[in-house]
Design a protein around this motif. Structure first.
Motif, PDB file in Angstrom:
ATOM      1  N   ARG A  55      -6.335  10.997  57.620  1.00  0.00           N
ATOM      2  CA  ARG A  55      -6.149  12.341  58.413  1.00  0.00           C
ATOM      3  C   ARG A  55      -7.166  13.495  57.634  1.00  0.00           C
ATOM      4  N   ALA A  56      -7.003  13.507  56.281  1.00  0.00           N
ATOM      5  CA  ALA A  56      -6.861  14.830  55.399  1.00  0.00           C
ATOM      6  C   ALA A  56      -8.835  14.129  55.298  1.00  0.00           C
ATOM      7  N   GLN A  76      -3.112  20.896  55.779  1.00  0.00           N
ATOM      8  CA  GLN A  76      -2.516  19.939  55.729  1.00  0.00           C
ATOM      9  C   GLN A  76      -1.389  19.186  55.582  1.00  0.00           C
ATOM     10  N   TYR A  98      -7.978  23.571  52.910  1.00  0.00           N
ATOM     11  CA  TYR A  98      -7.129  22.628  53.178  1.00  0.00           C
ATOM     12  C   TYR A  98      -5.813  22.334  52.720  1.00  0.00           C
ATOM     13  N   PHE A 141     -10.914  12.587  57.171  1.00  0.00           N
ATOM     14  CA  PHE A 141     -11.994  12.687  57.831  1.00  0.00           C
ATOM     15  C   PHE A 141     -11.765  14.241  58.365  1.00  0.00           C
ATOM     16  N   TRP A 142     -11.333  15.188  57.794  1.00  0.00           N
ATOM     17  CA  TRP A 142     -11.559  17.199  57.953  1.00  0.00           C
ATOM     18  C   TRP A 142     -12.683  16.827  56.759  1.00  0.00           C
ATOM     19  N   LEU A 143     -12.608  16.828  55.830  1.00  0.00           N
ATOM     20  CA  LEU A 143     -12.908  16.419  54.769  1.00  0.00           C
ATOM     21  C   LEU A 143     -14.000  16.411  54.627  1.00  0.00           C
ATOM     22  N   ASN A 144     -14.329  15.112  55.408  1.00  0.00           N
ATOM     23  CA  ASN A 144     -15.500  14.374  55.999  1.00  0.00           C
ATOM     24  C   ASN A 144     -16.110  15.770  56.384  1.00  0.00           C
ATOM     25  N   ILE A 145     -15.715  16.467  56.855  1.00  0.00           N
ATOM     26  CA  ILE A 145     -16.519  17.262  57.939  1.00  0.00           C
ATOM     27  C   ILE A 145     -16.971  18.681  57.817  1.00  0.00           C
ATOM     28  N   ILE A 146     -15.855  18.391  56.757  1.00  0.00           N
ATOM     29  CA  ILE A 146     -16.340  19.958  56.064  1.00  0.00           C
ATOM     30  C   ILE A 146     -17.811  20.046  54.974  1.00  0.00           C
TER      31      ILE A 146
END
Length: 469
Positions: A442-443, A234, A229, A445-450
Motif C-alpha cells: 500500500r505504501a 499513511q 507521505y 504503490f503510492w510512492l511508485n506513483i510519486i
C-alpha cells in the motif's frame, strides 16, 4: 530449470527467426546472446555474477565480437570507479564511522516521533549516497529497532499510534536507502550503468559532478515527499512530546571517542567526494577522471597506518568487496559493446519508428512506469543492463537525444518500494516482523506513483539543463 532451458532457446529463436537480410550475422549473435543472458539474469538460473561471464564466452566463440572487444568491458573505467568507491565504503564500515555519523544526525534532528523518522531518513539517505543500499539498510535497521523499543518501553506511544510509528520508521529505512543512492554515480548501480553506456554507445562521458547536479535534487524531492507521505498521510502519529535520547547517547558511548582511524577514513571520504564534485574547478583542462579519484582515495587507505600495527585497509578486507557486482557491470557493458559494434541500436531505432506518434513526455511516462514496476520483481542492475541500450535506439527512433530516456530508465530501476523481494533494504526491514506485506504494498504503490511523476518531470525539465553541452 525453466530459465535454464529458456535462455539458450531464446538465443536460437532470435538467431534463426530474424532474416539475414534484416540483421547481419554478428548482430543476430549479439541480440541472441543478450536474450540468453537477460533470461538467466531475470530467472537467476545461474548466480547473476556467473551469468555475467556468458558474453566473454559466447560473443567471441560465436563471432559476435572479437575476444579483445568482449573482454575489454570487464575492465571499463566505471568498473574501477565503483571498485574504488566500494573500498572506501568498506573502510567506513570496518571502523564503524557510518554508525557514528548516523547517531550524530539523529542527535541533531531531535527526538519527537516525526523528527526521529526524519533523522533516520537523512542518515540512511546520506550513507546510501556512498555505501550500497543493502549495507546502509542493515546498518540503520538496529538504530530504527532501538528507537521503537525506546518508544514502547517508556510508553511514549501505544496502541495504533505505536504501530503506525513503528511501520513508518522501518519503511523510512528501506525507502531512504534506495532513494539516497539516486544522488550519486556510486550510490546506485543503474546510475553507473547509465554513465558507462553513455560513454560506450554515445561517446559522451557523464561526470560525477554532472550526475550529482541532476540526481541530488531528485533524491531530495523524493525524500521530502516520502517524509510527508509517511508521517502525514499513511502512518500519521499524534505526538506526545519528545522521547528520551538515551539510546543515542548509549550508542555513542559504546563507540567511544573517535579513533584516529575513523578520523583518517573521514578525511579521505570527504576529500574523495570533494574532488569528485569540484574536479572541473580544481583541475581545469587536466585529464583527471572520476575513476582515478576513486582509486586514489582507496589507495590512500592502504597507505595510512592504523594503531594496531596494520593499515587502515588491508588486502584481506577485500573479501567484502562485491566482486560479483563488478562482473555484472562487465557483462552488461560487454553486451553494450556488441550493440555499438554491430549497429544493433540503429536497427532497434528503425523498428521503433511507429512510436514517432507519441510525444516525448508520454514516452517518458510509459517507460518510467513500466521499468519501475518491472524492477519490483527483477534485479535493478539486470533491468538497467537490459533496458538502457534499448533506450538509445528508442531515442534515435523518435529523433531525440537519448540521454533523457536512459536517465529515466536508470532512476526507475532503483525505485522499487512495493514488495519485500524488490530490494535488499525492503527485505531487511521486513525481517523485523513488524510490517505486513499489505503495509509495504500500500505504501510502496503510492510512492511508485510519486516517483514516476518526479522522475518524468526531472528528466523532462532539469536534465537538459544539466547536460546542455
Amino acid at each position: 530449470m525453466i530459465g535454464l532451458v529458456l535462455g539458450p532457446t531464446l538465443f536460437l529463436l532470435v538467431f534463426f527467426l530474424i532474416p539475414e537480410d534484416e540483421l547481419t550475422y554478428a548482430a543476430r549473435v549479439v541480440l541472441g546472446i543478450t536474450a540468453w543472458t537477460a533470461t538467466w539474469w531475470v530467472t537467476e538460473a545461474l548466480p547473476i555474477p556467473a551469468t555475467s561471464l556468458l558474453p566473454i564466452i559466447l560473443l567471441p566463440t560465436l563471432g559476435g565480437l572479437s575476444m579483445e572487444q568482449a573482454s575489454r568491458s570487464y575492465g571499463d573505467p566505471i568498473v574501477f570507479m565503483y571498485m574504488g568507491g566500494f573500498m572506501i565504503a568498506i573502510a567506513i564500515e570496518k571502523w564503524k564511522l557510518h554508525r557514528r555519523m548516523a547517531l550524530h544526525i539523529l542527535r541533531v534532528i531531535g527526538t519527537r516521533s516525526d523528527r526521529i523518522v526524519l533523522g533516520v531518513m537523512i542518515a540512511t539517505a546520506f550513507l546510501s549516497m556512498w555505501i550500497s543500499n543493502a549495507a546502509t539498510a542493515l546498518m540503520m535497521l538496529p538504530v530504527a529497532l532501538a528507537v521503537i523499543k525506546e518508544v514502547k518501553t517508556n510508553e511514549i506511544l501505544s496502541g495504533p499510534s505505536l504501530d503506525r510509528f513503528s511501520k513508518s520508521i522501518l519503511l523510512s529505512v528501506a525507502y531512504s536507502a534506495s532513494i539516497g543512492g539516486l544522488a550519486t554515480l556510486v550510490g546506485s548501480v543503474p546510475n553507473a550503468v547509465f554513465a558507462a553506456m553513455s560513454k560506450k554507445l554515445l561517446d559522451r562521458e557523464i561526470m560525477f559532478f554532472e550526475w550529482f547536479l541532476f540526481g541530488f535534487p531528485v533524491a531530495m524531492i523524493l525524500l521530502i515527499l516520502l517524509f510527508l507521505y509517511l508521517t502525514r498521510v499513511q502512518f500519521k502519529v499524534e505526538h506526545k512530546g519528545e522521547m528520551s535520547a538515551a539510546f543515542i547517547q548509549k550508542g555513542l558511548e559504546d563507540l567511544g571517542k573517535m579513533k584516529r582511524e575513523e578520523k583518517w577514513v573521514f578525511v579521505v571520504f570527504l576529500m574523495t567526494a570533494f574532488l569528485w564534485i569540484f574536479k572541473l574547478f580544481l583541475f581545469g583542462g587536466m585529464t583527471v577522471s572520476d575513476t582515478s579519484i576513486a582509486i586514489f582515495g582507496a589507495m590512500l587507505l592502504f597507505l595510512i597506518p592504523a594503531t594496531n600495527g596494520e593499515r587502515i585497509l588491508e588486502w584481506q578486507d577485500m573479501k567484502e568487496l562485491p566482486w560479483g557486482l563488478l562482473l555484472l557491470f562487465g557483462g552488461g557493458l560487454s553486451l553494450a559493446t556488441g550493440f555499438a559494434e554491430t549497429n544493433l541500436t540503429g536497427w532497434i531505432g528503425e523498428n521503433l519508428q511507429h512510436l514517432n506518434g507519441l510525444s516525448y513526455i508520454m514516452l517518458l511516462i510509459i517507460l518510467t512506469g513500466a521499468i519501475l514496476f518491472m524492477t519490483e520483481i527483477m534485479s535493478n542492475t539486470a533491468v538497467a543492463n537490459m533496458i538502457i541500450p534499448i533506450t538509445v535506439g528508442l531515442g534515435l527512433a523518435i529523433g531525440i537525444e537519448p540521454y533523457g530516456l536512459m536517465a529515466a530508465a536508470a532512476l526507475a530501476s532503483s525505485c522499487a518500494f512495493m514488495l519485500p523481494i524488490s530490494t535488499p533494504p525492503n527485505a531487511a526491514v521486513f525481517s523485523a516482523d513488524v510490517l505486513k506485506i499489505s503495509d509495504m504494498v500500500r505504501a510502496g504503490f503510492w510512492l511508485n506513483i510519486i516517483s514516476i511523476v518526479v522522475i518524468v518531470l526531472a528528466v523532462y525539465f532539469w536534465l537538459p539543463v544539466v547536460l546542455k553541452s
